[in-house]
Design a protein around this motif. Structure first.
Motif, PDB file in Angstrom:
ATOM      1  N   ARG A 194      38.082  17.636  25.271  1.00 37.02           N
ATOM      2  CA  ARG A 194      37.116  17.553  26.377  1.00 37.02           C
ATOM      3  C   ARG A 194      35.720  17.714  25.813  1.00 37.02           C
ATOM      4  NH1 ARG A 194      36.449  15.975  30.784  1.00 37.02           N
ATOM      5  NH2 ARG A 194      35.239  17.717  31.482  1.00 37.02           N
ATOM      6  N   PRO A 195      34.751  16.978  26.360  1.00 44.12           N
ATOM      7  CA  PRO A 195      33.377  17.187  25.913  1.00 44.12           C
ATOM      8  C   PRO A 195      32.914  18.599  26.255  1.00 44.12           C
ATOM      9  CG  PRO A 195      33.468  15.637  27.757  1.00 44.12           C
ATOM     10  CD  PRO A 195      34.874  15.990  27.390  1.00 44.12           C
ATOM     11  N   SER A 196      32.040  19.135  25.445  1.00 47.00           N
ATOM     12  CA  SER A 196      31.526  20.474  25.720  1.00 47.00           C
ATOM     13  C   SER A 196      30.016  20.468  25.538  1.00 47.00           C
ATOM     14  CB  SER A 196      32.180  21.493  24.800  1.00 47.00           C
ATOM     15  OG  SER A 196      31.877  21.189  23.461  1.00 47.00           O
ATOM     16  N   GLY A 197      29.393  21.544  25.933  1.00 46.74           N
ATOM     17  CA  GLY A 197      27.954  21.651  25.835  1.00 46.74           C
ATOM     18  C   GLY A 197      27.284  21.198  27.116  1.00 46.74           C
ATOM     19  N   PRO A 198      25.982  21.121  27.097  1.00 49.42           N
ATOM     20  CA  PRO A 198      25.260  20.731  28.305  1.00 49.42           C
ATOM     21  C   PRO A 198      25.407  19.236  28.595  1.00 49.42           C
ATOM     22  CG  PRO A 198      23.727  21.053  26.503  1.00 49.42           C
ATOM     23  CD  PRO A 198      25.082  21.473  26.007  1.00 49.42           C
ATOM     24  N   SER A 199      25.402  18.897  29.856  1.00 49.26           N
ATOM     25  CA  SER A 199      25.438  17.499  30.277  1.00 49.26           C
ATOM     26  C   SER A 199      24.032  16.920  30.283  1.00 49.26           C
ATOM     27  CB  SER A 199      26.020  17.380  31.685  1.00 49.26           C
ATOM     28  OG  SER A 199      27.362  17.769  31.702  1.00 49.26           O
ATOM     29  N   LEU A 200      23.956  15.612  30.163  1.00 49.29           N
ATOM     30  CA  LEU A 200      22.669  14.941  30.258  1.00 49.29           C
ATOM     31  C   LEU A 200      22.355  14.635  31.719  1.00 49.29           C
ATOM     32  CD1 LEU A 200      22.973  12.371  27.324  1.00 49.29           C
ATOM     33  CD2 LEU A 200      21.845  14.588  27.315  1.00 49.29           C
ATOM     34  N   PRO A 201      21.098  14.632  32.101  1.00 51.93           N
ATOM     35  CA  PRO A 201      20.757  14.312  33.496  1.00 51.93           C
ATOM     36  C   PRO A 201      20.853  12.816  33.794  1.00 51.93           C
ATOM     37  CG  PRO A 201      18.763  14.824  32.255  1.00 51.93           C
ATOM     38  CD  PRO A 201      19.931  15.089  31.347  1.00 51.93           C
ATOM     39  N   ASP A 202      20.706  11.974  32.749  1.00 54.43           N
ATOM     40  CA  ASP A 202      20.753  10.522  32.916  1.00 54.43           C
ATOM     41  C   ASP A 202      21.775   9.923  31.962  1.00 54.43           C
ATOM     42  OD1 ASP A 202      18.609  10.490  34.806  1.00 54.43           O
ATOM     43  OD2 ASP A 202      17.206  10.729  33.139  1.00 54.43           O
ATOM     44  N   CYS A 203      22.397   8.841  32.392  1.00 53.73           N
ATOM     45  CA  CYS A 203      23.415   8.136  31.608  1.00 53.73           C
ATOM     46  C   CYS A 203      22.799   7.551  30.338  1.00 53.73           C
ATOM     47  CB  CYS A 203      24.015   7.022  32.477  1.00 53.73           C
ATOM     48  SG  CYS A 203      25.249   6.019  31.634  1.00 53.73           S
ATOM     49  N   ILE A 204      23.506   7.677  29.213  1.00 54.21           N
ATOM     50  CA  ILE A 204      22.996   7.151  27.946  1.00 54.21           C
ATOM     51  C   ILE A 204      23.078   5.631  27.882  1.00 54.21           C
ATOM     52  CG2 ILE A 204      23.471   9.257  26.649  1.00 54.21           C
ATOM     53  CD1 ILE A 204      25.947   7.867  25.477  1.00 54.21           C
TER      54      ILE A 204
END
Length: 70
Positions: free
Chosen positions: A28-38
């Motif tokens: 699973r991805p971890s860490g903070p999420s980005l506010p906008d799609c890459i």
């Protein structure tokens, strides 16, 4: 003695369980999420960001996973 329908159901249940286990075993991805799609720069909904480690919106993630499987 079971009939062919019982055998088919048992096979289907086994395959479903294997599929679920394979999904749970994926990292699973971890860490903070980005506010906008890459990929498309659209905003990622707050509920999705709360999952942590999210970098793509749902449509872009779907396309990414489909191309990754090929």
């Amino acid at each position: 003695m079971g009939d062919w329908l019982d055998d088919a159901k048992a096979i289907e249940e086994l395959e479903r369980e294997r599929s679920i286990q394979a999904q749970l075993a994926r990292p699973r991805p971890s860490g903070p999420s980005l506010p906008d799609c890459i990929d498309c720069d659209n905003e990622i909904p707050a509920a999705r960001q709360a999952l942590g480690g999210i970098t793509r919106c749902v449509p872009c993630q779907t396309l990414h996973e489909r191309s990754y499987r090929r």
